[in-house]
Motif scaffolding. Sequence first.
Motif, PDB file in Angstrom:
ATOM      1  N   ILE A  32      74.111 -59.456  33.560  1.00 11.42           N
ATOM      2  CA  ILE A  32      73.617 -58.450  32.619  1.00 11.42           C
ATOM      3  C   ILE A  32      72.483 -57.654  33.270  1.00 11.42           C
ATOM      4  N   SER A  33      72.507 -56.325  33.102  1.00  7.26           N
ATOM      5  CA  SER A  33      71.628 -55.478  33.913  1.00  7.26           C
ATOM      6  C   SER A  33      70.287 -55.147  33.267  1.00  7.26           C
ATOM      7  N   LEU A  34      70.166 -55.233  31.959  1.00  6.31           N
ATOM      8  CA  LEU A  34      68.890 -55.073  31.252  1.00  6.31           C
ATOM      9  C   LEU A  34      68.139 -53.787  31.620  1.00  6.31           C
ATOM     10  N   SER A  35      68.749 -52.665  31.347  1.00  6.44           N
ATOM     11  CA  SER A  35      68.077 -51.375  31.538  1.00  6.44           C
ATOM     12  C   SER A  35      66.927 -51.249  30.550  1.00  6.44           C
ATOM     13  N   GLU A  36      65.724 -51.158  31.057  1.00  6.38           N
ATOM     14  CA  GLU A  36      64.537 -51.147  30.199  1.00  6.38           C
ATOM     15  C   GLU A  36      64.541 -50.001  29.207  1.00  6.38           C
ATOM     16  N   SER A  37      65.004 -48.853  29.633  1.00  7.05           N
ATOM     17  CA  SER A  37      64.940 -47.679  28.759  1.00  7.05           C
ATOM     18  C   SER A  37      66.129 -47.586  27.801  1.00  7.05           C
ATOM     19  N   MET A  38      67.209 -48.273  28.077  1.00  3.13           N
ATOM     20  CA  MET A  38      68.427 -48.116  27.279  1.00  3.13           C
ATOM     21  C   MET A  38      68.663 -49.252  26.289  1.00  3.13           C
ATOM     22  N   VAL A  39      68.291 -50.466  26.614  1.00  5.10           N
ATOM     23  CA  VAL A  39      68.635 -51.632  25.796  1.00  5.10           C
ATOM     24  C   VAL A  39      67.683 -51.737  24.604  1.00  5.10           C
ATOM     25  N   LYS A  40      68.236 -51.865  23.413  1.00  8.24           N
ATOM     26  CA  LYS A  40      67.445 -51.947  22.182  1.00  8.24           C
ATOM     27  C   LYS A  40      67.765 -53.224  21.409  1.00  8.24           C
ATOM     28  N   PRO A  41      66.855 -53.761  20.616  1.00  5.18           N
ATOM     29  CA  PRO A  41      65.530 -53.200  20.356  1.00  5.18           C
ATOM     30  C   PRO A  41      64.555 -53.376  21.510  1.00  5.18           C
ATOM     31  N   THR A  42      64.843 -54.303  22.428  1.00  8.98           N
ATOM     32  CA  THR A  42      63.980 -54.524  23.577  1.00  8.98           C
ATOM     33  C   THR A  42      64.691 -55.431  24.559  1.00  8.98           C
ATOM     34  N   THR A  43      64.497 -55.192  25.844  1.00  8.02           N
ATOM     35  CA  THR A  43      65.091 -56.079  26.854  1.00  8.02           C
ATOM     36  C   THR A  43      64.493 -57.482  26.790  1.00  8.02           C
ATOM     37  N   MET A  44      63.298 -57.620  26.192  1.00  8.57           N
ATOM     38  CA  MET A  44      62.690 -58.942  26.103  1.00  8.57           C
ATOM     39  C   MET A  44      63.533 -59.881  25.245  1.00  8.57           C
ATOM     40  N   LEU A  45      64.331 -59.321  24.363  1.00 11.60           N
ATOM     41  CA  LEU A  45      65.243 -60.129  23.565  1.00 11.60           C
ATOM     42  C   LEU A  45      66.283 -60.810  24.453  1.00 11.60           C
ATOM     43  N   PRO A  91      62.419 -58.131  16.182  1.00  3.97           N
ATOM     44  CA  PRO A  91      62.447 -59.356  16.984  1.00  3.97           C
ATOM     45  C   PRO A  91      62.384 -59.058  18.477  1.00  3.97           C
ATOM     46  N   GLY A  92      61.988 -60.072  19.243  1.00  2.18           N
ATOM     47  CA  GLY A  92      61.997 -59.949  20.687  1.00  2.18           C
ATOM     48  C   GLY A  92      60.742 -59.361  21.281  1.00  2.18           C
ATOM     49  N   MET A  93      59.704 -59.171  20.468  1.00  4.55           N
ATOM     50  CA  MET A  93      58.414 -58.690  20.972  1.00  4.55           C
ATOM     51  C   MET A  93      58.549 -57.348  21.712  1.00  4.55           C
ATOM     52  N   PRO A  94      58.972 -56.302  21.004  1.00  6.33           N
ATOM     53  CA  PRO A  94      59.184 -54.995  21.646  1.00  6.33           C
ATOM     54  C   PRO A  94      57.889 -54.406  22.215  1.00  6.33           C
ATOM     55  N   GLU A  95      58.060 -53.397  23.040  1.00 11.63           N
ATOM     56  CA  GLU A  95      56.911 -52.720  23.663  1.00 11.63           C
ATOM     57  C   GLU A  95      56.381 -51.621  22.732  1.00 11.63           C
ATOM     58  N   TRP A  96      55.911 -52.064  21.566  1.00 10.24           N
ATOM     59  CA  TRP A  96      55.352 -51.145  20.574  1.00 10.24           C
ATOM     60  C   TRP A  96      53.829 -51.161  20.581  1.00 10.24           C
ATOM     61  N   GLY A  97      53.220 -51.952  21.457  1.00 11.21           N
ATOM     62  CA  GLY A  97      51.785 -52.223  21.367  1.00 11.21           C
ATOM     63  C   GLY A  97      50.860 -51.073  21.721  1.00 11.21           C
ATOM     64  N   MET A  98      51.356 -50.064  22.471  1.00 11.54           N
ATOM     65  CA  MET A  98      50.548 -48.877  22.701  1.00 11.54           C
ATOM     66  C   MET A  98      50.736 -47.963  21.491  1.00 11.54           C
ATOM     67  N   LEU A  99      50.107 -48.366  20.380  1.00 10.29           N
ATOM     68  CA  LEU A  99      50.289 -47.644  19.123  1.00 10.29           C
ATOM     69  C   LEU A  99      49.845 -46.193  19.294  1.00 10.29           C
ATOM     70  N   PRO A 100      50.614 -45.249  18.776  1.00 12.95           N
ATOM     71  CA  PRO A 100      50.242 -43.844  18.937  1.00 12.95           C
ATOM     72  C   PRO A 100      48.931 -43.519  18.230  1.00 12.95           C
ATOM     73  N   ILE A 101      48.093 -42.779  18.904  1.00 13.04           N
ATOM     74  CA  ILE A 101      46.847 -42.310  18.291  1.00 13.04           C
ATOM     75  C   ILE A 101      47.206 -41.270  17.222  1.00 13.04           C
ATOM     76  N   PRO A 102      46.637 -41.374  16.039  1.00 16.16           N
ATOM     77  CA  PRO A 102      46.964 -40.408  14.988  1.00 16.16           C
ATOM     78  C   PRO A 102      46.794 -38.962  15.454  1.00 16.16           C
ATOM     79  N   HIS A 155      64.543 -70.776  18.824  1.00 22.06           N
ATOM     80  CA  HIS A 155      64.139 -71.469  20.046  1.00 22.06           C
ATOM     81  C   HIS A 155      63.112 -70.715  20.890  1.00 22.06           C
ATOM     82  N   ILE A 156      62.724 -69.504  20.487  1.00 20.90           N
ATOM     83  CA  ILE A 156      61.777 -68.734  21.287  1.00 20.90           C
ATOM     84  C   ILE A 156      60.363 -69.308  21.128  1.00 20.90           C
TER      85      ILE A 156
END
Length: 578
Positions: free
Chosen positions: A86-99, A447-458, A551-552
């Motif tokens: 499995i290739s796990l393209s960071e920009s294409m795989v949703k909701p997150t490759t960490m899943l 799920p899967g701890m997505p890369e949402w942590g750089m929350l957008p500045i209002p 199991h995570i």
Amino acid sequence: MTHRKTADQLRSARWFAPDDFRSFGHRSRVMQMGYAPADYAGKPVIAIVNTWSDANQCHAHFKTRVDDVKRGVLQAGGFPLELPAISLSESMVKPTTMLYRNFLAMECEELLRSHPVDGAVLMGGCDKTTPGLLMGAFSMGLPCIYLPAGPMLRGNWRGHTLGSGSDAFKYWDERRAGRLSDEAWTEMEAGIARSHGTCMTMGTAATMMGIAEAIGMTLPGASSIPAADANHIRMSAECGRRIVQMVWDDLTPGRLLSRDSFANGIAVAMAEGCSTNAIIHLVAISRRAGHAVTLDDFDAASRRVPVVANIRPSGDTHLMEDFYYAGGMRALMTRIAPHLKLNALTVNGRTLGENIAGAEVFDDDVIRPLDKPIYAEGALAVLRGNLAPDGVIIKPSACDPRLLQHTGRALVFDDYPSLKKAVDDPNLDVTGDDILVLRYAGPQGGPGMPEWGMLPIPTKLLKQGVKDMLRLSDARMSGTSYGGCLLHCAPEAYVGGPLALVQTGDRITVDVPARRIHLEVGDDELARRKAAWKQPAPRFERGYGWMFSRHILQANEGCDFDFLETSFGAPVSEPVIY
């Protein structure tokens, strides 16, 4: 190495050597593919675990680069077998490759276990592929070598150098503020990613490829070669040649890796201005190898090892292409040699010290001397307190210094759509001193701890000129991100961690020098809120996601599956052949 295998000791001999009915079937099916006994008999069979796919832009060159690996294997007297994963393209795989990182780890381990192979070349690079491949290969325990994809060429737009992710975030804020036209935005899309290869900032891909070299799993200097450089082709062929010798020498991860290997990985992570994701991945990798590191090991190293790689986003100018021209990873390691365990062994059979001997730095602005770092302490800091008993991560080297000691009002969101809607509201009650909070975005909650942590500045604040503010979550963020982002808050809100108890208007104190984060709410009130809290609905009720959720592990434990960790049970036996 003093011990050398003989042909009858090869693992693949169990499949091919016996004079029995089952081995007849194995040999006849190899001949079905057009191979003669002279091609494979008595030779190390080398698995090339290839994470190429049409959907993974970072690994586009792997479709042909695998042929260079095969060339090297054949030159050294081995027999190559390509095994796709499995290739796990960071920009294409949703909701997150960490899943799916652990999915790749399972696939890699079982590919190697179930096939007649003696060693492996692991072809990865895009963010989760490096840890996924190493985790699986370490659990299997065969000789293996990691082949990093390498960074893409630097981006270009109207004479400006563009960096993956970092400049996308920066210019998206400009567009949201109304300062960038449709035409300019479209031009930027065409100029920011100009070749195959991984992100060319010091994001997660570059970070983890560098760490793979630091722990001894790549050829010397391999991690920083640009994907489009002809040296990458030659390095790939050398990986093929080297793995054959590793099989004969029985140089397995168990013989190669040590606690010192992972101490080197942490030191290099700090010096290169690493992605925050390095902590989760290296914790998981080290636990698979039986040499577990913890958040405390990272924090201790951050106090000692300065950031010397002037690469965005911690740096302000240079990219990975410049890093390579300045001497690359070998040069960086010579700069931080006092912080390294130079006797640690590497895949070429030599020590790390031997591998970096004679390396030079050709640009002191790209790879700084220890006494002129871009940040005096390491790239990451681990904070703890009543809001994060098991830790929360921040990248001080990429954060506005005024935010390193700060108390602010919490503005809390339970999901990303609500956050996204609110930050674009011109009437949102928010100031630059507030702390945005996003929860239920962790390993189970995401799920899967997505890369949402750089929350957008209002948007309201962007138009006022605010460029950074504190943002807290149990999510991750892209390694190409920057800013005052507090990440990986553990335990996560979904399992009832203290983050679930925060309310809008609460005061939160952050003190990075003291490594402290504190919710300014009394214990009695927190207990009342805890009693009233209810866990959100399950994210999955069937399939892989259902298994994932049960199991995570939490972020501070590396987010591996509990049943995959080395400590879970007895080692898996070799497959029976009847």
